[in-house]
Design an enzyme around this catalytic site. Structure first.
Site, PDB file in Angstrom:
ATOM      1  CE  LYS A 189      -3.283  -2.945   0.283  1.00  0.00           C
ATOM      2  NZ  LYS A 189      -3.950  -3.346  -0.984  1.00  0.00           N
ATOM      3  CE  LYS A 191     -10.808  -4.949  -1.822  1.00  0.00           C
ATOM      4  NZ  LYS A 191      -9.852  -4.480  -2.821  1.00  0.00           N
TER       5      LYS A 191
HETATM    6 MG    MG Z   1      -6.793  -2.414  -3.915  1.00  0.00          MG
END
Ligand code: MG
Length: 369
Positions: free
Chosen positions: A167, A267
């Site tokens: 990240k 997702k």
């Molecule tokens: Mg992502």
């Protein structure tokens, strides 16, 4: 005789993280996820389970309290409907409540679990089969200093991960250094995705991405919108994976038509459940887009749904599912899949094969019957 939904239970479980997790260049800091777990019981006593757990309240336009509120609208309407007719269940949910896909995801998931139990088949059979024994997972690495992120990549490697989702985001100069530090530590057969979680403006993304010349590297969701990501894709050779800006099938169509991305991150909670995720998966296979298939921030319940959809997807289109269950202190259910050296291995039990921990669920927040 048609099967009917007799009872819907709504439970809330707090999932504190082992360590606070930082994404989007530090813009978002998540300490816990609130998971909403749904049980659907049929009139002949079969129970299916589903889960929706937005990753905090600021990661996506979704939060756990809204799921509970949305089920006030959906719950009574679904009673008496046939949970095996999942297309009709989805259609009814969309007619009753516009948008809010993350609310509908848990209901859709529980219906697939019931369908598996009725047909006496594991979920992956219903979704296309089992293309491999295992599903490769990605070790997720919280945003931090270059030194700490490299150290955490090594920890993930020791657990068996060969793909990492780091990240990043924010300050360009720091990111240029961070990216080079991590790439220099990458082993020959490993892959690394730098996930900026919408943090950059297009010119910032282009600066960082154009400094990378390594075929093992992908960049995920560099900017906020599809239009911004399109600008980036036109000015860099680096492959882009789209995540937070793909909510609907129309988003996916537009992204494909504009040639923005090498692949997408599906997702299940974000797109509205297994049914809608499967449509996206099939479109990606037909048009040659790669996929991460994963849960938003949920536990092993929604994680299992993602692992089943992934294992039912041809290998050449799969990247690696991020493993959010590893971030949590709490395990919500038995079964589902086992973890082995950076891989998830789904069980062959019928449906999703999960048995939630009843002590953890405690009393339901709501019952519709
Ligand atoms: Mg992502």
């Amino acid at each position: 005789m048609a099967v009917k939904i007799k009872k819907i239970g709504v439970y809330k479980v707090e999932l504190p993280l082992n360590k606070s997790f930082r994404v989007s260049g530090g813009r978002l800091l998540i300490h816990k996820t609130d998971s909403i777990i749904i049980s659907i019981e049929t009139d002949d006593g079969i129970v299916g389970w589903g889960e929706s757990a937005p990753f905090g309240s600021a990661y996506l336009p979704a939060f756990a309290g809204a799921i509970v509120a949305g089920l006030v609208e959906l719950g009574p309407v679904l009673l008496g409907e046939n949970p095996l007719c999942i297309g009709q269940i989805n259609h009814l949910m969309d007619l009753t409540l516009a948008g809010h896909p993350y609310i509908k995801s848990a209901i859709d998931m529980a219906c697939w679990d019931i369908l598996g139990k009725y047909s006496q088949q594991p979920l992956y059979v219903l979704l296309g089969g089992r293309f491999s024994e295992n599903v490769a997972l990605a070790g997720v690495i919280s945003n931090d200093t270059a030194e700490k992120m490299v150290a955490n990549m090594k920890v993930a490697r020791e657990k068996g991960y060969r793909t990492f989702s780091a990240k990043i985001g924010g300050n360009v100069q720091k990111n240029l250094e961070l990216v080079q530090s991590m790439i220099s530590e990458l082993e020959e057969d490993e892959k690394l995705t730098f996930d900026a979680n919408r943090s950059w403006l297009p010119r910032q993304a282009i600066q960082v991405m154009n400094a990378v010349e390594d075929a093992r590297i992908l960049f995920e969701q560099p900017c906020e919108t599809l239009a911004q990501c399109k600008i980036v894709s036109q000015s860099t050779h680096c492959p882009i994976i789209l995540d937070e800006c793909i909510h609907t099938f129309q988003d996916l169509l537009w992204a494909k038509e504009e040639g923005i991305a090498e692949g997408i991150n599906i997702k299940i909670g974000r797109v509205g459940g297994i049914t809608k995720a499967r449509k996206m998966r099939d479109y990606c296979v037909e048009t040659g887009l790669c996929m991460n298939i994963e849960t938003t921030g949920g536990s092993i319940i929604s994680g299992t749904a993602a692992v089943h959809l992934a294992v039912a997807t041809p290998l050449r289109y799969r990247l690696a599912n991020s493993d959010s269950t590893e971030l949590h202190k709490v395990i919500t259910a038995k079964g589902g899949y086992t973890f082995e050296k950076g891989n998830a291995i789904p069980t062959t039990a019928v449906g999703m094969g999960i048995e939630p921990d009843k002590l953890l669920l405690k009393e339901p927040l709501a019952i519709y019957c």
